[in-house]
Design a protein around this motif. Structure first.
Motif, PDB file in Angstrom:
ATOM      1  N   GLY A   1       0.793  -1.231   0.000  1.00 33.12           N
ATOM      2  CA  GLY A   1       0.000   0.000   0.000  1.00 33.12           C
ATOM      3  C   GLY A   1       0.823   1.277   0.000  1.00 33.12           C
ATOM      4  N   GLY A   2       2.047   1.239  -0.528  1.00 37.44           N
ATOM      5  CA  GLY A   2       2.849   2.455  -0.633  1.00 37.44           C
ATOM      6  C   GLY A   2       3.107   3.095   0.721  1.00 37.44           C
ATOM      7  N   ILE A   3       2.940   4.396   0.797  1.00 37.89           N
ATOM      8  CA  ILE A   3       3.212   5.128   2.041  1.00 37.89           C
ATOM      9  C   ILE A   3       2.255   4.707   3.148  1.00 37.89           C
ATOM     10  N   LEU A   4       1.138   4.062   2.777  1.00 39.95           N
ATOM     11  CA  LEU A   4       0.189   3.584   3.780  1.00 39.95           C
ATOM     12  C   LEU A   4       0.806   2.491   4.661  1.00 39.95           C
ATOM     13  N   GLY A   5       1.943   1.971   4.240  1.00 37.08           N
ATOM     14  CA  GLY A   5       2.665   1.009   5.066  1.00 37.08           C
ATOM     15  C   GLY A   5       3.066   1.582   6.411  1.00 37.08           C
ATOM     16  N   LEU A   6       3.114   2.916   6.512  1.00 37.19           N
ATOM     17  CA  LEU A   6       3.407   3.536   7.804  1.00 37.19           C
ATOM     18  C   LEU A   6       2.352   3.133   8.839  1.00 37.19           C
ATOM     19  N   TYR A   7       1.102   3.024   8.399  1.00 35.53           N
ATOM     20  CA  TYR A   7       0.022   2.550   9.277  1.00 35.53           C
ATOM     21  C   TYR A   7       0.364   1.158   9.832  1.00 35.53           C
ATOM     22  N   SER A   8       0.770   0.251   8.951  1.00 36.49           N
ATOM     23  CA  SER A   8       1.095  -1.117   9.371  1.00 36.49           C
ATOM     24  C   SER A   8       2.234  -1.122  10.381  1.00 36.49           C
ATOM     25  N   ALA A   9       3.264  -0.332  10.105  1.00 39.57           N
ATOM     26  CA  ALA A   9       4.411  -0.259  11.021  1.00 39.57           C
ATOM     27  C   ALA A   9       3.997   0.295  12.375  1.00 39.57           C
ATOM     28  N   GLU A  10       3.090   1.277  12.373  1.00 39.90           N
ATOM     29  CA  GLU A  10       2.639   1.874  13.633  1.00 39.90           C
ATOM     30  C   GLU A  10       1.775   0.896  14.435  1.00 39.90           C
ATOM     31  N   VAL A  11       0.928   0.120  13.756  1.00 39.81           N
ATOM     32  CA  VAL A  11       0.145  -0.911  14.454  1.00 39.81           C
ATOM     33  C   VAL A  11       1.086  -1.915  15.117  1.00 39.81           C
ATOM     34  N   LEU A  12       2.084  -2.345  14.375  1.00 47.84           N
ATOM     35  CA  LEU A  12       3.049  -3.315  14.916  1.00 47.84           C
ATOM     36  C   LEU A  12       3.847  -2.716  16.071  1.00 47.84           C
ATOM     37  N   ALA A  13       4.148  -1.419  15.994  1.00 49.12           N
ATOM     38  CA  ALA A  13       4.866  -0.755  17.084  1.00 49.12           C
ATOM     39  C   ALA A  13       4.024  -0.746  18.364  1.00 49.12           C
ATOM     40  N   LEU A  14       2.723  -0.541  18.220  1.00 47.17           N
ATOM     41  CA  LEU A  14       1.826  -0.556  19.377  1.00 47.17           C
ATOM     42  C   LEU A  14       1.738  -1.965  19.975  1.00 47.17           C
ATOM     43  N   ILE A  15       1.693  -2.961  19.098  1.00 45.30           N
ATOM     44  CA  ILE A  15       1.682  -4.353  19.575  1.00 45.30           C
ATOM     45  C   ILE A  15       2.949  -4.652  20.356  1.00 45.30           C
ATOM     46  N   GLU A  16       4.076  -4.268  19.795  1.00 39.99           N
ATOM     47  CA  GLU A  16       5.358  -4.524  20.455  1.00 39.99           C
ATOM     48  C   GLU A  16       5.424  -3.831  21.815  1.00 39.99           C
ATOM     49  N   LYS A  17       5.002  -2.580  21.864  1.00 31.44           N
ATOM     50  CA  LYS A  17       5.057  -1.805  23.106  1.00 31.44           C
ATOM     51  C   LYS A  17       4.157  -2.401  24.186  1.00 31.44           C
ATOM     52  N   GLU A  18       2.962  -2.827  23.788  1.00 27.44           N
ATOM     53  CA  GLU A  18       1.966  -3.294  24.749  1.00 27.44           C
ATOM     54  C   GLU A  18       2.173  -4.750  25.187  1.00 27.44           C
ATOM     55  N   LEU A  19       2.673  -5.585  24.291  1.00 30.19           N
ATOM     56  CA  LEU A  19       2.601  -7.028  24.530  1.00 30.19           C
ATOM     57  C   LEU A  19       3.931  -7.762  24.587  1.00 30.19           C
ATOM     58  N   PHE A  20       4.995  -7.163  24.068  1.00 31.98           N
ATOM     59  CA  PHE A  20       6.266  -7.890  24.022  1.00 31.98           C
ATOM     60  C   PHE A  20       7.129  -7.573  25.236  1.00 31.98           C
ATOM     61  N   LYS A  21       7.783  -8.595  25.760  1.00 32.98           N
ATOM     62  CA  LYS A  21       8.763  -8.397  26.804  1.00 32.98           C
ATOM     63  C   LYS A  21      10.029  -7.787  26.205  1.00 32.98           C
ATOM     64  N   LYS A  22      10.828  -7.189  27.042  1.00 35.54           N
ATOM     65  CA  LYS A  22      12.082  -6.591  26.593  1.00 35.54           C
ATOM     66  C   LYS A  22      12.951  -7.638  25.914  1.00 35.54           C
ATOM     67  N   GLY A  23      13.462  -7.310  24.739  1.00 37.70           N
ATOM     68  CA  GLY A  23      14.318  -8.237  23.998  1.00 37.70           C
ATOM     69  C   GLY A  23      13.566  -9.121  23.024  1.00 37.70           C
ATOM     70  N   THR A  24      12.228  -9.112  23.099  1.00 39.39           N
ATOM     71  CA  THR A  24      11.422  -9.912  22.169  1.00 39.39           C
ATOM     72  C   THR A  24      11.179  -9.125  20.896  1.00 39.39           C
ATOM     73  N   THR A  25      11.320  -9.773  19.758  1.00 40.89           N
ATOM     74  CA  THR A  25      11.092  -9.139  18.467  1.00 40.89           C
ATOM     75  C   THR A  25      10.085  -9.962  17.677  1.00 40.89           C
ATOM     76  N   PHE A  26       9.599  -9.384  16.597  1.00 41.24           N
ATOM     77  CA  PHE A  26       8.671 -10.115  15.737  1.00 41.24           C
ATOM     78  C   PHE A  26       9.361 -11.304  15.068  1.00 41.24           C
ATOM     79  N   SER A  27      10.662 -11.204  14.897  1.00 40.07           N
ATOM     80  CA  SER A  27      11.381 -12.311  14.252  1.00 40.07           C
ATOM     81  C   SER A  27      11.446 -13.543  15.139  1.00 40.07           C
ATOM     82  N   ASN A  28      11.293 -13.380  16.460  1.00 44.60           N
ATOM     83  CA  ASN A  28      11.257 -14.570  17.309  1.00 44.60           C
ATOM     84  C   ASN A  28       9.881 -14.857  17.893  1.00 44.60           C
ATOM     85  N   ARG A  29       8.857 -14.082  17.473  1.00 44.76           N
ATOM     86  CA  ARG A  29       7.492 -14.420  17.843  1.00 44.76           C
ATOM     87  C   ARG A  29       6.738 -15.104  16.696  1.00 44.76           C
TER      88      ARG A  29
END
Length: 332
Positions: A21-49
């Motif tokens: 979706g072109g520049i709309l990918g910023l939305y996707s990155a921001e959703v993922l950033a919120l998920i990471e902030k709210e739900l991931f423990k320190k040191g956890t990344t999407f590559s290991n979830r």
């Protein structure tokens, strides 16, 4: 890895899928950033979830970055830092020359940004499995760039991530085809798989999930963007017109249809208890607020007002889906 121990215990194969979706990918990155902030423990990344990350076009860029262990916040920074340079509008070219003779944008600013971001990293550097679609125009064939899932998928292991990112995001009329190695012309994978979740399921069932395989079920988190919510109709006048009036819709319409169709197919498949899809969660903007900036939202509307709007939309959609997101990760 902590998450893999959990996954193996429950025999669940986790897939993250990210739309184009072109520049709309910023939305996707921001959703993922919120998920990471709210739900991931320190040191956890999407590559290991997640066992597999699939992405198309701008979603492919995000998928590649996540597979290296980059945080979504770092990826958001890439969009905000380089977006206006990548989608720089020279109005003479934009309104006349690019519609008739060539592409709207040079790929050089995008290439420079990706080279700076990814460096010389290749598929072999990815920390989790990836699938990134493109189209080989020279052979009129779809192509999926992959990690070496089973020891025999060695074709792409030395391919630079920058080349894959340029290939999957080379949307016709927006950017030129991308060529490297023996590929003479690659185009945006969004023209056939803008929502890559379906072929990610096929990939999982081929190599990982099922009888006599390591996993017996699939969980899918599918991240869309506001593309489907952008109102776009075809008037009677346009239907009777030729290439110029259709040009603006020749990319976005297939992308929307692909995302919508794949979502409906997976929804149907996930209701069949005999299949391996035990959980499917889709996050996207389905309705846009009645704001002037929403009417200007597009694949290439890169500017501070768009960035602010996409951040607001991502926060609203994350909040609306928060309970389902928490449940998804608890069961993953």
């Amino acid at each position: 890895m902590e998450s893999n121990n959990i996954i193996n215990k429950h025999k669940t194969f986790n897939i993250l899928s990210i739309d184009g979706g072109g520049i709309l990918g910023l939305y996707s990155a921001e959703v993922l950033a919120l998920i990471e902030k709210e739900l991931f423990k320190k040191g956890t990344t999407f590559s290991n979830r997640f066992n597999l990350i699939a992405g198309t076009s701008t979603g492919g860029i995000i998928a590649l970055a996540l597979s290296l262990g980059y945080s979504p916040t770092e990826i958001s920074g890439l969009y905000k830092l380089h977006g206006e340079k990548i989608f720089h509008k020279s109005y003479f070219k934009y309104l006349f020359r690019n519609w008739i003779f060539t592409n709207r944008y040079s790929s050089l600013p995008l290439q420079n940004a990706l080279t700076e971001f990814f460096g010389d990293k290749t598929v072999n550097d990815c920390k989790t499995n990836i699938c990134i679609p493109a189209i080989d125009v020279s052979n009129c064939q779809p192509i999926i760039f992959k990690t070496n899932h089973n020891g025999n998928l060695t074709r792409d292991i030395d391919v630079k991530l920058t080349d894959i990112a340029l290939a999957t995001s080379a949307a016709p009329t927006y950017f030129p085809l991308h060529s490297f190695g023996y590929y003479r012309g690659l185009a945006d994978g969004g023209l056939w798989q803008n929502n890559p979740a379906l072929f990610a399921i096929i990939e999982a069932c081929t190599y990982f999930v099922g009888e006599d395989k390591e996993y017996d079920s699939i969980h899918i988190l599918s991240i869309g963007n506001p593309l489907s919510a952008i109102k776009e109709t075809v008037s009677v006048e346009t239907r009777k017109s030729g290439l110029i009036k259709w040009a603006s819709k020749m990319v976005t319409m297939p992308m929307k249809i692909s995302s919508f169709g794949v979502h409906n197919i997976i929804n149907f498949l996930s209701r069949n208890e005999a299949l391996s899809i035990h959980k499917y969660l889709r996050i996207e903007s389905q309705n846009l607020p009645d704001k002037p900036e929403c009417k200007k939202l597009s694949l290439d509307s890169a500017n501070p007002k768009t960035y602010k709007l996409l951040s607001e939309l991502s926060f609203n959609d994350f909040t609306k889906n928060k309970a389902d997101i928490i449940k998804f990760f608890k069961e993953a």
